[in-house]
Write an enzyme that holds these catalytic residues in place. Structure first.
Site, short mmCIF file in Angstrom:
data_model
loop_
_atom_site.label_atom_id
_atom_site.label_comp_id
_atom_site.label_asym_id
_atom_site.label_seq_id
_atom_site.Cartn_x
_atom_site.Cartn_y
_atom_site.Cartn_z
N GLU A 142 36.33 73.47 31.23
CA GLU A 142 36.77 72.22 30.81
C GLU A 142 37.30 71.26 32.02
OE1 GLU A 142 39.83 72.70 27.60
OE2 GLU A 142 38.23 72.10 26.14
N HIS A 148 23.93 96.42 30.39
CA HIS A 148 22.57 96.86 29.49
C HIS A 148 22.12 95.61 28.45
CE1 HIS A 148 23.59 101.26 30.23
NE2 HIS A 148 24.71 100.61 30.50
N LYS A 165 33.87 66.10 17.97
CA LYS A 165 35.08 65.71 16.82
C LYS A 165 34.68 64.50 16.07
CE LYS A 165 38.80 67.59 19.23
NZ LYS A 165 40.20 67.58 19.98
O1 PA5 Z 1 42.70 72.37 27.72
C1 PA5 Z 1 42.90 71.64 26.77
O2 PA5 Z 1 43.57 70.62 26.72
C2 PA5 Z 1 42.13 72.03 25.36
O3 PA5 Z 1 41.60 73.27 25.51
C3 PA5 Z 1 43.29 72.20 24.29
O4 PA5 Z 1 44.16 73.16 24.59
C4 PA5 Z 1 42.73 72.56 22.92
O5 PA5 Z 1 41.63 71.52 22.67
C5 PA5 Z 1 43.73 72.42 21.90
O6 PA5 Z 1 44.38 71.42 21.61
P1 PA5 Z 1 45.73 71.20 21.13
O7 PA5 Z 1 46.66 72.08 21.68
O8 PA5 Z 1 46.11 69.77 21.03
O9 PA5 Z 1 45.63 71.67 19.62
#
Ligand code: PA5
Length: 430
Positions: free
Chosen positions: A284, A305, A419
């Site tokens: 990310e 494997h 989303k």
């Molecule tokens: O790193 C990030 O910001 C994301 O992976 C969030 O942790 C994830 O989308 C979950 O978001 P939230 O804590 O708002 O539910």
């Protein structure tokens, strides 16, 4: 001590290239230190270590101890950065098949109906003595509106209110941003206890806030030791960031030279949660503007494997990162047999650690010969202190390396696209 060992990757980069890349890494590191890089308002994962909040650590430990005494089941309800870190630490430090403390279960990390239905049925099943299971629920969402988490929270808390009546409120703990969001409204309406995720700490960098600390403490892990392990790594790398710079510089150089994938793996099943945490942290953070090494994960020797063939002889566009445990965590040795028909007599008396270590070293040798640069991240001992160090080491390396790519490590604009499409299909208004 966390060691970065690059000897199995050095032959893929010339000394001059490495020197140039190191200069670049130093500048990127300075951007982190001076807070001059993109997204510098999200550097709270460093701030929390420079000014440890002992009162909060105590509050979390005290609360976790009470939960441990009373709970049969503790549910961690979150997704992405809101659960991956806690799961990684718990998977690493709580031995499989142990029944010391509440059972830790996960929810809100996908929308599989059968799983959630099965979980609810499991919660509802009375104990052997006919009494209701003692369930605690920790919903974790910084935004407070992530659909996977919100839906699971709605279903589980609905059952908890039915099962426990007024007492349900004491069993539900919410970890979320300081204000705003639907979850904060629910907390206010229902009076649930709350832990705050600091505004300046993003999801995937939040494991050392209540996001990770409460579940980890409920699992019986010493969070003070974990947290101060990270503080030690923070302090040492402020003085001497060499290993972080070298790792970021080499990873960057290989990427710009055309490597597309980083296969992150371990021969220790206990470390696969950390591989998943690292995958999310890197993925990310770096996968933007057409850039980034795709972080894949592989569990060894299982995956030798399956994708082992691909790593050995497929497209030559991947690097490998091995998480290695220096000290053995099991004394198990191969037993004697009255017959040697299985032809394993040559292993009699050898420890599984030693056998697994030979598999690791043999694999690295073969993969390097096959054209794959391999990095080793060596964790001295499997304990809370070392994991704290590991977490900060990776957070810092990620920030430095992603600044080298010229992108913002701390946002995830692309995540919004699915989303929007999903909500449109579900008919959500606004
Ligand atoms: O790193 C990030 O910001 C994301 O992976 C969030 O942790 C994830 O989308 C979950 O978001 P939230 O804590 O708002 O539910």
């Amino acid at each position: 001590m966390i060691k970065f060992e690059a000897s199995s990757a050095l032959s893929f980069i010339s000394d001059e290239e490495l020197d140039r890349s190191m200069e670049h890494a130093k500048k990127a590191f300075q951007q982190v230190i001076d807070r001059t890089g993109q997204g510098s308002e999200w550097l709270g994962w460093r701030r929390i270590l420079s000014e440890p909040n002992d009162a909060e650590l105590d509050r979390i430990s005290g609360h976790a101890e009470k939960i441990r005494q009373d709970a049969d089941i503790f549910i961690v309800c979150g997704i992405g950065g809101s659960f991956t870190g806690a799961k990684a630490i718990i998977d690493a430090l709580v031995p499989a098949f142990s029944d010391n403390g509440p059972e830790i279960l996960y929810a809100g990390h996908h929308m599989g109906g059968r799983y959630l239905e099965g979980l609810l049925n499991y919660l509802k099943q009375p104990k052997e003595d006919g009494t209701t299971k003692s369930v605690y629920l920790n919903v974790i969402s910084k935004s407070g509106s992530t659909l996977e988490t919100a839906l699971a929270f709605r279903m589980i808390r609905g059952w908890m209110h039915e099962a426990y009546g007024d007492e349900a409120g004491k069993r539900i703990i919410a970890t979320t941003g300081p204000d705003g969001g639907v979850l904060n409204e629910i907390i206010e309406e229902k009076g649930y206890s709350k832990y705050v995720i600091p505004e300046d700490v993003g999801g995937r960098f939040s494991v050392l806030t209540p996001v990770g600390l409460l579940p980890v403490a409920v699992a019986g892990i010493d969070i003070q030791t974990l947290f101060y392990g990270a503080v030690s790594e923070f302090e040492e790398s402020e003085k001497d960031p060499q290993k972080v710079l070298k790792y970021a510089a080499m990873r960057y150089k290989l990427h710009v030279e055309g490597y597309d994938l980083d296969v992150i793996g371990s021969f220790e099943p206990e470390l696969m949660g950390l591989a998943a945490w690292t995958q999310q942290l890197l993925g990310e953070s770096e996968g933007k503007e057409g850039k980034g090494l795709f972080p894949a994960i592989a569990g060894y020797s299982t995956d030798l494997h399956s994708i082992g063939q691909m790593i050995q002889q497929g497209q030559r566009n991947l690097i490998e990162t091995m998480f290695v445990l220096e000290k053995s965590i099991s004394p198990l040795t191969v037993n004697e047999q009255d017959s040697e028909t299985d032809q394993l007599g040559y292993l009699t008396g050898k420890s599984f650690h030693e056998i697994n270590r030979s598999a690791l070293n043999g694999t690295i040798q073969a993969h390097v010969e096959g054209g794959v640069p391999v990095f080793k991240i060596v964790i001295e001992k499997l304990n809370a202190q070392q994991l704290g160090r590991f977490i900060y080491f990776y957070e810092l390396m990620t920030a430095v390396y992603v600044y080298m790519l010229g992108v913002n490590p701390f946002n995830q604009p692309g995540v919004e696209n699915y989303k929007k499409a999903m909500y449109r299909l579900l008919g959500k208004e606004n």
